[in-house]
Scaffold this active site. Structure first.
Site, PDB file in Angstrom:
ATOM      1  N   SER A 161       0.805  -1.222   0.000  1.00 50.09           N
ATOM      2  CA  SER A 161       0.000   0.000   0.000  1.00 50.09           C
ATOM      3  C   SER A 161       0.838   1.272   0.000  1.00 50.09           C
ATOM      4  O   SER A 161       0.334   2.357   0.226  1.00 50.09           O
ATOM      5  CB  SER A 161      -0.989  -0.015   1.161  1.00 50.09           C
ATOM      6  OG  SER A 161      -0.338  -0.418   2.325  1.00 50.09           O
ATOM      7  N   THR A 191       0.147   3.206   5.273  1.00 48.94           N
ATOM      8  CA  THR A 191       0.918   4.371   4.831  1.00 48.94           C
ATOM      9  C   THR A 191       2.240   4.390   5.576  1.00 48.94           C
ATOM     10  O   THR A 191       2.271   4.106   6.770  1.00 48.94           O
ATOM     11  CB  THR A 191       0.166   5.662   5.210  1.00 48.94           C
ATOM     12  OG1 THR A 191      -1.052   5.689   4.495  1.00 48.94           O
ATOM     13  CG2 THR A 191       0.975   6.908   4.893  1.00 48.94           C
ATOM     14  N   ASP A 199      -7.560   4.725   8.308  1.00 41.84           N
ATOM     15  CA  ASP A 199      -8.717   5.110   7.503  1.00 41.84           C
ATOM     16  C   ASP A 199      -8.756   6.626   7.300  1.00 41.84           C
ATOM     17  O   ASP A 199      -9.382   7.369   8.051  1.00 41.84           O
ATOM     18  CB  ASP A 199      -9.989   4.634   8.212  1.00 41.84           C
ATOM     19  CG  ASP A 199     -11.224   4.867   7.375  1.00 41.84           C
ATOM     20  OD1 ASP A 199     -11.142   5.594   6.372  1.00 41.84           O
ATOM     21  OD2 ASP A 199     -12.282   4.318   7.732  1.00 41.84           O
ATOM     22  N   ARG A 235     -10.354  10.027  -5.307  1.00 45.45           N
ATOM     23  CA  ARG A 235     -10.293  10.054  -3.842  1.00 45.45           C
ATOM     24  C   ARG A 235      -8.874  10.411  -3.362  1.00 45.45           C
ATOM     25  O   ARG A 235      -7.885   9.873  -3.843  1.00 45.45           O
ATOM     26  CB  ARG A 235     -10.695   8.675  -3.299  1.00 45.45           C
ATOM     27  CG  ARG A 235     -10.695   8.564  -1.780  1.00 45.45           C
ATOM     28  CD  ARG A 235      -9.426   7.973  -1.225  1.00 45.45           C
ATOM     29  NE  ARG A 235      -9.525   7.706   0.206  1.00 45.45           N
ATOM     30  CZ  ARG A 235      -8.499   7.387   0.980  1.00 45.45           C
ATOM     31  NH1 ARG A 235      -7.296   7.304   0.477  1.00 45.45           N
ATOM     32  NH2 ARG A 235      -8.675   7.150   2.258  1.00 45.45           N
ATOM     33  N   VAL A 236      -8.812  11.312  -2.398  1.00 45.47           N
ATOM     34  CA  VAL A 236      -7.549  11.674  -1.759  1.00 45.47           C
ATOM     35  C   VAL A 236      -7.687  11.351  -0.280  1.00 45.47           C
ATOM     36  O   VAL A 236      -8.709  11.669   0.329  1.00 45.47           O
ATOM     37  CB  VAL A 236      -7.250  13.177  -1.965  1.00 45.47           C
ATOM     38  CG1 VAL A 236      -6.072  13.629  -1.119  1.00 45.47           C
ATOM     39  CG2 VAL A 236      -6.992  13.469  -3.436  1.00 45.47           C
ATOM     40  N   ASP A 288      -5.855  11.045   3.811  1.00 46.25           N
ATOM     41  CA  ASP A 288      -5.305  11.976   4.802  1.00 46.25           C
ATOM     42  C   ASP A 288      -3.814  12.232   4.606  1.00 46.25           C
ATOM     43  O   ASP A 288      -3.297  13.277   5.014  1.00 46.25           O
ATOM     44  CB  ASP A 288      -5.527  11.411   6.217  1.00 46.25           C
ATOM     45  CG  ASP A 288      -4.883  10.045   6.411  1.00 46.25           C
ATOM     46  OD1 ASP A 288      -4.780   9.270   5.425  1.00 46.25           O
ATOM     47  OD2 ASP A 288      -4.482   9.731   7.547  1.00 46.25           O
TER      48      ASP A 288
HETATM   49  N1  ASP Z   1      -4.235   6.710   5.472  1.00 48.90           N
HETATM   50  C1  ASP Z   1      -4.175   6.122   4.158  1.00 48.90           C
HETATM   51  C2  ASP Z   1      -5.317   6.605   3.332  1.00 48.90           C
HETATM   52  O1  ASP Z   1      -6.432   6.660   3.841  1.00 48.90           O
HETATM   53  C3  ASP Z   1      -4.157   4.638   4.159  1.00 48.90           C
HETATM   54  C4  ASP Z   1      -3.500   3.972   5.318  1.00 48.90           C
HETATM   55  O2  ASP Z   1      -2.678   4.524   6.023  1.00 48.90           O
HETATM   56  O3  ASP Z   1      -3.795   2.824   5.580  1.00 48.90           O
HETATM   57  O4  ASP Z   1      -5.135   6.870   2.178  1.00 48.90           O
END
Ligand code: ASP
Length: 335
Positions: free
Chosen positions: A63, A195, A248, A223-224, A226
């Site tokens: 990811s 992330t 999330d 979609r963006v 955080d």
């Molecule tokens: N925070 C990231 C996002 O929502 C994904 C993650 O850290 O799991 O894009």
């Protein structure tokens, strides 16, 4: 240099000697890459860029970087941010297409424009102009994830209160007249998280934070999350500390948890408690959100916290400092 890797379950907080690197999850090669920069006298910004860049190339957790989290069109898009905690400059890219080095482009936004964030196709054009190579971010793995999802009639997905066009494969969706509550969270069920959020203090007293991610599987195109948002995915202010979040992002960005944690540390809250408060603030409204945060104050004390959900009972993060001279895996029990 021999780098070793040690698992310690305790403490959940620590005091590091500066310089210091701390990053989300067990991405130890990223920590090592950043630590090497700091050890050789490099800057906190260089450390964060190199560390997150390493994760991008390794596709940490699937990811971070190319070939992960295909969106509803099957495309991988990237979000990244870098922040200089001494000058408060920020560079970010979101929904970046066709360019692998998202953190590098984020740094170029910071250093080669007066802007803070560039998005989508225009961010990619900017990147190409700055010399970043344009490449297809699709891999056999991301294609397989996408193909399986199409076979399953595009389920699960992040849509709500819409109906698919019965004559087409899922798209286009039409709004339903009636709004019905949907039981979130797709993201808590699907393991598409991780992330990299990294904090670095260099020997000159400079502080930087960086983030990089490909977001979430099956996200709605455009979609963006955080991660590229200053104050949400990460924040740094050398006079107070730094924080970086993962999880999330759709929910977490509503609470600016990294900004909150840094401001709590400025007011004297210790890093573990600052991290916990940032998580608690989100829990109040979204008890079952998937997420975690790392925090470090201006003197190098650090901590972490996470929300306890079935897929996340303990959160792992990495630390490297002069005390150990090698990346250490730390963990904190979620609450
Ligand atoms: N925070 C990231 C996002 O929502 C994904 C993650 O850290 O799991 O894009």
């Amino acid at each position: 240099m021999l780098l070793f890797f040690t698992l310690t379950c305790l403490p959940t907080f620590g005091q590091a000697s500066l310089p210091l690197v701390i990053n989300t999850w067990g991405f130890k090669n990223a920590t090592a890459a950043a630590w090497t920069v700091l050890q050789s006298g490099g800057s906190a910004l260089d450390a964060v860029e190199k560390g997150c860049g390493r994760c991008q190339r390794e596709q940490c957790g699937g990811s971070v970087g190319y070939g992960g989290s295909p969106d509803e069109n099957g495309e991988t898009t990237l979000d990244a941010m870098i922040m200089n905690g001494n000058t408060m400059e920020v560079g970010a890219v979101a929904d970046l297409k066709r360019i692998k080095n998202a953190i590098g482009v984020a740094r170029a936004v910071m250093e080669r424009t007066e802007h803070t964030m560039l998005v989508g196709e225009s961010a990619s054009v900017f990147a190409e102009n700055m010399g970043f190579a344009a490449e297809d971010l699709t891999t056999a793995k991301s294609l397989e994830i996408f193909t399986q999802w199409l076979k399953g009639s595009c389920q699960p997905n992040y849509r709500k209160n819409v109906s698919p066009d019965p004559s087409k494969l899922c798209h286009p969706y039409k709004p339903l007249a009636e709004l019905r509550p949907k039981e979130r969270r797709l993201s808590a069920n699907i393991r598409s998280h991780d992330t990299i959020g990294m904090i670095a203090f260099d020997r000159y007293g400079h502080l930087a934070v960086g983030t990089s991610t490909n977001g979430l599987n099956h996200k709605v195109p455009g979609r963006v999350g955080d991660s590229p948002i200053a104050g949400a995915g990460g924040y740094a202010d050398a006079s107070a500390g730094a924080a970086a979040a993962t999880g999330d992002g759709d929910v977490m960005m509503r609470f600016l948890p990294s900004y909150l944690a840094v401001e709590l540390m400025r007011a004297g809250t210790d890093p573990s408690a600052a991290c916990e408060t940032a998580i608690s603030r989100i829990k109040r409204h979204y008890a079952h959100f998937f997420g975690a945060i790392i925090c470090a104050n201006a003197t190098g004390h650090y901590g972490a916290a996470c929300n306890k959900v079935p897929g996340l009972l303990q959160f792992h993060y990495m630390v490297a400092d002069g005390g150990s001279d090698a990346p250490l895996l730390k963990s904190v029990d979620c609450f």
